[in-house]
Design a protein around this motif. Structure first.
Motif, PDB file in Angstrom:
ATOM      1  N   GLN A  53     -22.511  -8.809  34.572  1.00  0.00           N
ATOM      2  CA  GLN A  53     -23.703  -8.375  33.841  1.00  0.00           C
ATOM      3  C   GLN A  53     -24.864  -9.354  33.955  1.00  0.00           C
ATOM      4  OE1 GLN A  53     -23.178  -8.309  29.576  1.00  0.00           O
ATOM      5  NE2 GLN A  53     -24.595  -6.589  29.320  1.00  0.00           N
TER       6      GLN A  53
ATOM      7  N   GLN B  51     -26.246  -2.185  25.482  1.00  0.00           N
ATOM      8  CA  GLN B  51     -25.310  -1.265  26.135  1.00  0.00           C
ATOM      9  C   GLN B  51     -26.043  -0.062  26.728  1.00  0.00           C
ATOM     10  OE1 GLN B  51     -22.035  -0.079  23.584  1.00  0.00           O
ATOM     11  NE2 GLN B  51     -20.777  -1.716  24.398  1.00  0.00           N
TER      12      GLN B  51
ATOM     13  N   ASP C  45     -27.364  -1.088  29.999  1.00  0.00           N
ATOM     14  CA  ASP C  45     -26.306  -1.131  31.013  1.00  0.00           C
ATOM     15  C   ASP C  45     -25.999   0.266  31.553  1.00  0.00           C
ATOM     16  OD1 ASP C  45     -26.064  -3.842  30.386  1.00  0.00           O
ATOM     17  OD2 ASP C  45     -24.445  -3.490  28.949  1.00  0.00           O
TER      18      ASP C  45
ATOM     19  N   ALA D  68     -18.849  -7.871  31.220  1.00  0.00           N
ATOM     20  CA  ALA D  68     -19.997  -7.975  30.308  1.00  0.00           C
ATOM     21  C   ALA D  68     -20.098  -9.364  29.684  1.00  0.00           C
ATOM     22  CB  ALA D  68     -19.895  -6.898  29.231  1.00  0.00           C
TER      23      ALA D  68
END
Length: 339
Positions: free
Chosen positions: A86, A138, A141, A45
């Protein structure tokens, strides 16, 4: 679809990974990967790490490969898990933008995990907006890969709840069951957080109280010999305390011979067992665990170009999956004007 449950998990690349990461998440990831029941997506990340390191991007760039090496060295296998970066998945940023419109500032302010981290980092009112909104990132994701399971520490449950709220809000507003609500997978009770060498509640890079997976044998030995024990156990013959004694805390976690640990505790509490002796024993236990990891890491370090290629291929695969979800999200909102 493979019929396997999708997992999304990962780490911020802000340094090498340590034993706390291994106990808290890495070991469990490898077990889940090797069970054949799951389809793991494992994210480095880097964008999330930039939310509080934007002025020091070199730290993130240097740490990226270190985290990848740590992943490979503990047994994460790119043939079984999709390991990706990411920032190489543009769809995540677009999903984040759509989700931000569904979340209020007051809701973000109430997030206990965000509140705790803001306090820990001493941001006060100088909070970077990207950091403040990272629960939404998040959510992007997690939902991009339609992850059903998210292995996290107990302290991350508020983040997952925020993701579930976003999923429910999105599916309700746009009347499409596009997004999937995730569930958390938490470490067994008492196994989620490894204390630091100094007895601090958490092993941490910033506190300098960590044993890294990449530490060589000499560094490991020195760190173990410096561990916090019982400050009142001055002479070998003195009775010692095992509660709060980091050597026994680590033996409980890492030594598979539980009977031997019980005998050592009894001997230490009765007196006649010195700190140096138990530290040497713990060093043997940890060395047996870390030596194979260290050796495997050295193999991958010998061909860094291959590690970057692995990340590139994993990111390409992740891109395909995230783009499919983004297309469904755009269609649900109605911004796919020219499709």
């Amino acid at each position: 679809m493979t019929g396997k449950k999708v997992i999304l998990t990962g780490d911020r690349p802000t340094g090498k990974l340590h034993l706390g990461h291994y106990i808290g998440s890495l070991r469990n990831r490898v077990e889940m990967q090797n069970s054949g029941k799951y389809e793991p997506f494992i994210m480095i990340a880097d964008q999330q790490a930039l939310t509080d390191n934007a002025r020091n991007p070199e730290k993130i760039r240097n740490s990226l490969i270190q985290v990848a090496l740590d992943y490979l060295s503990v047994g994460l296998d790119p043939a079984k898990s999709t390991i990706f970066v990411q920032s190489q998945i543009p769809a995540l940023a677009e999903l984040n933008l759509y989700y931000l419109n569904l979340v209020t500032v007051s809701r973000l302010e109430r997030n206990p995990t965000v509140k705790a981290e803001i306090q820990q980092k001493n941001f006060e009112r100088s909070i970077p907006a990207g950091f403040f909104t990272y629960p939404v990132s998040q959510a992007a994701d997690i939902t991009a890969f339609k992850a059903e399971l998210v292995p996290v520490g107990d302290d991350q449950e508020p983040m997952l709840e925020q993701t579930r709220e976003i999923v429910r809000t999105f599916n309700s507003i746009y009347q499409k069951q596009v997004l999937v609500e995730p569930e958390g997978v938490f470490p067994p009770k008492g196994m989620g957080r490894l204390p630091g060498l100094d007895g601090n509640a958490k092993m941490s890079k910033s506190l300098g109280n960590a044993i890294y997976l990449s530490d060589d044998a000499d560094t490991l030995r020195k760190k173990v010999m410096s561990m916090y024990t019982d400050p009142n156990h001055i002479h070998v013959e003195d009775p010692g305390q095992v509660e709060g004694n980091m050597v026994f805390t680590y033996l409980d976690v890492f030594d598979d011979d539980k009977q031997k640990v019980a005998e050592l505790k009894e001997h230490y509490q009765a007196g006649g067992l010195g700190d140096v002796k138990i530290k040497r024993y713990l060093n043997e236990v940890l060395e047996a665990k870390l030596a194979p990891i260290r050796a495997k890491r050295a193999e991958y370090e010998a061909d860094i170009a291959a590690v970057y290629q692995m990340l590139k291929e994993g990111s390409a695969k992740a891109n395909e999956v995230a783009n499919q979800t983004l297309a469904e999200v755009r269609a649900a909102i109605g911004v796919n004007y020219f499709d």
